[in-house]
Scaffold this motif. Structure first.
Motif, PDB file in Angstrom:
ATOM      1  N   ARG A 174       0.871  -1.146  -0.146  1.00 36.40           N
ATOM      2  CA  ARG A 174      -0.060   0.020  -0.183  1.00 36.40           C
ATOM      3  C   ARG A 174       0.867   1.303   0.057  1.00 36.40           C
ATOM      4  NH1 ARG A 174      -4.023   0.711   4.961  1.00 36.40           N
ATOM      5  NH2 ARG A 174      -1.973   0.918   5.923  1.00 36.40           N
ATOM      6  N   ILE A 175       0.622   2.134  -0.954  1.00 29.19           N
ATOM      7  CA  ILE A 175       1.253   3.459  -0.701  1.00 29.19           C
ATOM      8  C   ILE A 175       0.111   4.592  -0.595  1.00 29.19           C
ATOM      9  CG2 ILE A 175       2.360   5.246  -2.262  1.00 29.19           C
ATOM     10  CD1 ILE A 175       3.312   2.992  -4.262  1.00 29.19           C
ATOM     11  N   SER A 176       0.634   5.252   0.635  1.00 27.01           N
ATOM     12  CA  SER A 176      -0.312   6.453   1.269  1.00 27.01           C
ATOM     13  C   SER A 176       0.294   7.810   0.691  1.00 27.01           C
ATOM     14  CB  SER A 176      -0.724   6.265   2.502  1.00 27.01           C
ATOM     15  OG  SER A 176      -1.427   5.052   2.616  1.00 27.01           O
ATOM     16  N   LEU A 177      -0.600   8.912   0.654  1.00 25.90           N
ATOM     17  CA  LEU A 177      -0.054  10.157   0.722  1.00 25.90           C
ATOM     18  C   LEU A 177      -0.915  10.871   1.568  1.00 25.90           C
ATOM     19  CD1 LEU A 177       0.139  10.837  -3.263  1.00 25.90           C
ATOM     20  CD2 LEU A 177       2.061  10.227  -1.686  1.00 25.90           C
ATOM     21  N   GLY A 178      -0.475  11.783   2.345  1.00 27.81           N
ATOM     22  CA  GLY A 178      -1.125  12.490   3.360  1.00 27.81           C
ATOM     23  C   GLY A 178      -0.830  14.043   3.580  1.00 27.81           C
ATOM     24  N   VAL A 179      -1.684  14.781   3.874  1.00 32.42           N
ATOM     25  CA  VAL A 179      -1.520  16.043   4.145  1.00 32.42           C
ATOM     26  C   VAL A 179      -2.391  16.598   5.530  1.00 32.42           C
ATOM     27  CG1 VAL A 179      -3.187  16.966   2.801  1.00 32.42           C
ATOM     28  CG2 VAL A 179      -1.529  18.627   3.597  1.00 32.42           C
ATOM     29  N   SER A 180      -1.778  17.298   6.540  1.00 36.76           N
ATOM     30  CA  SER A 180      -2.643  17.751   7.631  1.00 36.76           C
ATOM     31  C   SER A 180      -2.050  19.339   7.837  1.00 36.76           C
ATOM     32  CB  SER A 180      -2.171  17.051   8.886  1.00 36.76           C
ATOM     33  OG  SER A 180      -0.488  17.365   9.185  1.00 36.76           O
ATOM     34  N   SER A 181      -3.134  20.026   8.344  1.00 39.66           N
ATOM     35  CA  SER A 181      -2.936  21.425   8.640  1.00 39.66           C
ATOM     36  C   SER A 181      -3.792  21.651   9.697  1.00 39.66           C
ATOM     37  CB  SER A 181      -3.386  22.272   7.537  1.00 39.66           C
ATOM     38  OG  SER A 181      -4.587  22.156   7.249  1.00 39.66           O
ATOM     39  N   GLY A 182      -3.258  22.709  10.581  1.00 39.68           N
ATOM     40  CA  GLY A 182      -3.757  23.074  11.936  1.00 39.68           C
ATOM     41  C   GLY A 182      -2.963  24.147  12.638  1.00 39.68           C
ATOM     42  N   TYR A 183      -3.451  24.063  14.081  1.00 39.86           N
ATOM     43  CA  TYR A 183      -2.763  25.109  14.793  1.00 39.86           C
ATOM     44  C   TYR A 183      -1.504  24.702  15.554  1.00 39.86           C
ATOM     45  CZ  TYR A 183      -2.407  27.665  19.110  1.00 39.86           C
ATOM     46  OH  TYR A 183      -1.784  28.303  20.178  1.00 39.86           O
ATOM     47  N   GLY A 184      -0.571  25.385  15.794  1.00 45.16           N
ATOM     48  CA  GLY A 184       0.523  25.001  16.594  1.00 45.16           C
ATOM     49  C   GLY A 184       0.666  26.058  17.678  1.00 45.16           C
ATOM     50  N   GLY A 185       0.957  25.775  19.098  1.00 44.80           N
ATOM     51  CA  GLY A 185       1.359  27.050  20.051  1.00 44.80           C
ATOM     52  C   GLY A 185       2.362  26.378  20.970  1.00 44.80           C
ATOM     53  N   ARG A 186       3.134  27.455  21.430  1.00 45.31           N
ATOM     54  CA  ARG A 186       4.246  26.986  22.345  1.00 45.31           C
ATOM     55  C   ARG A 186       4.044  28.210  23.470  1.00 45.31           C
ATOM     56  NH1 ARG A 186       9.622  24.087  19.519  1.00 45.31           N
ATOM     57  NH2 ARG A 186       8.184  22.374  18.602  1.00 45.31           N
ATOM     58  N   SER A 187       4.348  27.509  24.700  1.00 40.64           N
ATOM     59  CA  SER A 187       4.632  28.578  25.596  1.00 40.64           C
ATOM     60  C   SER A 187       5.694  28.105  26.795  1.00 40.64           C
ATOM     61  CB  SER A 187       3.322  28.944  26.513  1.00 40.64           C
ATOM     62  OG  SER A 187       2.762  27.710  27.214  1.00 40.64           O
ATOM     63  N   LEU A 188       6.278  29.051  27.468  1.00 42.75           N
ATOM     64  CA  LEU A 188       7.286  28.901  28.573  1.00 42.75           C
ATOM     65  C   LEU A 188       7.047  29.929  29.602  1.00 42.75           C
ATOM     66  CD1 LEU A 188       9.569  30.865  28.062  1.00 42.75           C
ATOM     67  CD2 LEU A 188      10.524  29.366  26.307  1.00 42.75           C
ATOM     68  N   ASP A 189       7.829  29.684  30.561  1.00 45.78           N
ATOM     69  CA  ASP A 189       7.788  30.630  31.713  1.00 45.78           C
ATOM     70  C   ASP A 189       9.445  31.306  31.930  1.00 45.78           C
ATOM     71  OD1 ASP A 189       7.947  32.062  33.964  1.00 45.78           O
ATOM     72  OD2 ASP A 189       7.145  30.506  35.532  1.00 45.78           O
ATOM     73  N   PRO A 190       9.567  32.206  31.134  1.00 53.82           N
ATOM     74  CA  PRO A 190      10.912  32.640  31.092  1.00 53.82           C
ATOM     75  C   PRO A 190      11.598  33.243  32.511  1.00 53.82           C
ATOM     76  CG  PRO A 190       9.514  33.955  29.540  1.00 53.82           C
ATOM     77  CD  PRO A 190       8.595  33.218  30.637  1.00 53.82           C
TER      78      PRO A 190
END
Length: 206
Positions: A33-49
């Motif tokens: 089986r050969i599969s092709l895929g794509v995904s899109s959406g939201y990415g967020g990062r945070s920290l406490d400096p």
């Protein structure tokens, strides 16, 4: 797809929400089986400096200037995947993924800084070992700009009456050892993994 991770004494958090679309083509009497895929959406990062520790140079912050404690970006991922049956003994998977080929803007230092695309190649085997046992070794390679990372896992699966029990070790080359345990119900698996740094990076992850 939803993913959340938090690590380190500065509470570096990573949140991902993606919508995934894929198409698969079966060949050779459905043995491959050969599969092709794509995904899109939201990415967020945070920290406490305030919990970061720098070498004391002048301003006490080591010259680092954390302009913001959060960042948000649009995610895009593309993938090609190949899988094949290995007669009656198991299966073989391999694939190649490109994360953020559009190189989105957004870091903790400047919103104008673009993130380099990240490339991942992976392979995984599934071997049957009797009626109740299954062995699954896998290998992953990641690269982004001049950085690279390799990860190896060897998992075992034991079939109980209605539950498949997964467990096994992993190793992130030159950095960490990993333990994993999980339970499989029908087509769903719930698992837990823990990374223990053995490199000098353990000073940061505590």
């Amino acid at each position: 797809h939803f993913f959340y991770n938090r690590a380190g004494s500065a509470n570096l958090s990573n949140t991902i929400v993606d919508l995934i679309l894929s198409y698969s083509l079966k060949i050779n009497d459905q043995k491959q089986r050969i599969s092709l895929g794509v995904s899109s959406g939201y990415g967020g990062r945070s920290l406490d400096p305030s919990k970061l520790i720098f070498t004391d140079i002048g301003d006490g912050m080591g010259g680092e200037n954390i302009e913001q404690d959060q960042m948000h970006l649009f995610r895009l991922t593309t993938v090609v995947h190949f899988s094949s049956l290995l007669k009656e003994k198991g299966s073989f998977d391999m694939g190649f993924v490109v994360f953020n080929p559009h190189q989105p803007s957004g870091t903790f230092f400047s919103a104008e800084t673009k993130q380099n695309a990240r490339y991942t190649a992976y392979t995984k085997f599934n071997f049957k070992a009797g009626d109740k046992w299954q062995i699954q070794p896998s290998f992953i390679h990641n690269s982004q700009a001049q950085n690279h990372q390799e990860l190896m896992n060897v998992l075992a699966r034991y079939q109980m009456e209605k539950i498949g029990l997964w467990f096994g070790p992993g190793y992130r080359f030159g950095d960490a050892v990993i333990g994993y345990v999980g339970a499989e119900f029908s087509k769903f698996r719930v698992g837990f993994s823990y990374d223990q740094n053995i490199s000098d990076f353990k000073q940061a992850t505590n």
